[in-house]
Design a protein around this motif. Structure first.
Motif, PDB file in Angstrom:
ATOM      1  N   ASN A   1     -32.975  12.568   5.370  1.00  0.00           N
ATOM      2  CA  ASN A   1     -32.638  11.168   7.136  1.00  0.00           C
ATOM      3  C   ASN A   1     -31.532  12.116   7.644  1.00  0.00           C
ATOM      4  O   ASN A   1     -30.092  12.048   6.607  1.00  0.00           O
ATOM      5  N   ARG A   2     -31.926  12.375   8.747  1.00  0.00           N
ATOM      6  CA  ARG A   2     -30.385  13.056  10.154  1.00  0.00           C
ATOM      7  C   ARG A   2     -29.610  12.112   9.453  1.00  0.00           C
ATOM      8  O   ARG A   2     -28.377  12.834  10.405  1.00  0.00           O
ATOM      9  N   GLU A   3     -29.373  11.031  10.164  1.00  0.00           N
ATOM     10  CA  GLU A   3     -28.748  10.258  10.677  1.00  0.00           C
ATOM     11  C   GLU A   3     -27.903   9.807   9.045  1.00  0.00           C
ATOM     12  O   GLU A   3     -26.265  10.135   9.576  1.00  0.00           O
ATOM     13  N   ASP A   4     -27.967  10.754   7.612  1.00  0.00           N
ATOM     14  CA  ASP A   4     -27.203  10.130   6.893  1.00  0.00           C
ATOM     15  C   ASP A   4     -25.673  11.408   7.751  1.00  0.00           C
ATOM     16  O   ASP A   4     -25.327  11.915   6.451  1.00  0.00           O
TER      17      ASP A   4
ATOM     18  N   THR B   1     -27.252  10.580  15.050  1.00  0.00           N
ATOM     19  CA  THR B   1     -27.953   9.303  14.822  1.00  0.00           C
ATOM     20  C   THR B   1     -28.836   8.817  16.206  1.00  0.00           C
ATOM     21  O   THR B   1     -29.291   7.937  16.739  1.00  0.00           O
TER      22      THR B   1
ATOM     23  N   ASN C   1     -31.104   8.483  19.325  1.00  0.00           N
ATOM     24  CA  ASN C   1     -32.367   7.833  19.340  1.00  0.00           C
ATOM     25  C   ASN C   1     -32.471   7.451  20.711  1.00  0.00           C
ATOM     26  O   ASN C   1     -31.553   6.375  21.255  1.00  0.00           O
TER      27      ASN C   1
ATOM     28  N   SER D   1     -37.836  10.527  14.502  1.00  0.00           N
ATOM     29  CA  SER D   1     -38.265  10.081  13.306  1.00  0.00           C
ATOM     30  C   SER D   1     -36.596  10.152  12.141  1.00  0.00           C
ATOM     31  O   SER D   1     -35.989  11.494  12.719  1.00  0.00           O
ATOM     32  N   LYS D   2     -36.316   9.351  11.757  1.00  0.00           N
ATOM     33  CA  LYS D   2     -34.823   9.774  11.533  1.00  0.00           C
ATOM     34  C   LYS D   2     -35.033  10.746   9.668  1.00  0.00           C
ATOM     35  O   LYS D   2     -34.078  11.078   9.609  1.00  0.00           O
ATOM     36  N   GLU D   3     -36.151  10.652   8.855  1.00  0.00           N
ATOM     37  CA  GLU D   3     -36.965  11.363   8.289  1.00  0.00           C
ATOM     38  C   GLU D   3     -36.794  12.892   8.949  1.00  0.00           C
ATOM     39  O   GLU D   3     -38.304  13.467   9.533  1.00  0.00           O
TER      40      GLU D   3
END
Length: 194
Positions: free
Chosen positions: A159-162, A166, A168, A179-181
């Motif tokens: 998950n790139r937000e991890d 962020t 978007n 996508s987050k994934e």
């Protein structure tokens, strides 16, 4: 035999399976593909890759004691569209000026036959998370110049937000622009160091 001790043969039989001999196998940057796949506007797959990849696999006599270290130059990102590449490099996403490299350093290796899980610390954008890679040893070949090559592939999903990525845009019909994934797909040739 330690990971730094070289065998006289480039491969060995371990439990009926051919594996690389113990030693340091350096990643060949010209034959390394570290790619990522995300979704744009929910449905479309967008692919990118990094051209600047270096590192090594230190194969131990016991494959479970092997180590992997990779360094990726984040400014080498290529997605097939110059404007998108510039945005990826910008402070809104990778921020390559502040975070020029991403790294992966193995912590544990769980190996059976020609495949395993290499769990390690992945650092992107200054944030480190523990990530499992599914790794496959694809085989060995001697190149025309006498080099001994072992080929590996690996994959994972993050998950790139991890990692603090962020940026978007919300879509009018619902969902997000990006996508987050993100799937990560890796294929590398490594060269035995003598």
């Amino acid at each position: 035999m330690s990971a730094n001790t070289l065998s006289t043969a480039p491969v060995r039989d371990r439990g009926g399976v051919q594996l690389p001999a113990p030693g340091t196998w350096a990643i060949d940057p010209g034959h390394a593909d570290v790619a990522f796949v995300g979704r744009h506007m929910v449905f479309t797959k967008v692919r990118g890759r990094f051209a600047d990849v270096s590192g090594a696999v230190r194969v131990a006599d016991d494959p479970g004691e092997s180590q992997l270290e990779v360094v990726i130059g984040m400014s080498s990102v290529e997605s097939g569209l110059r404007a998108r590449d510039e945005h990826l490099r910008s402070a809104e996403l990778f921020d390559v000026e502040q975070f020029p490299t991403a790294t992966f350093r193995s912590v544990t290796v769980d190996w059976a036959g020609t495949a395993g899980t290499v769990t390690g610390d992945l650092t992107i954008h200054g944030v480190t998370r523990r990530v499992p890679l599914t790794v496959v040893y694809e085989g060995y070949a001697k190149d025309p110049w006498g080099g001994e090559r072992a080929v590996f592939s690996a994959s994972t999903t993050v998950n790139r937000e991890d990692f603090g990525l962020t940026w978007n845009v919300a879509l009018e019909a619902g969902g997000l622009l990006v996508s987050k994934e993100i799937s990560i797909e890796i294929s590398v040739e490594t060269v035995l160091q003598r």
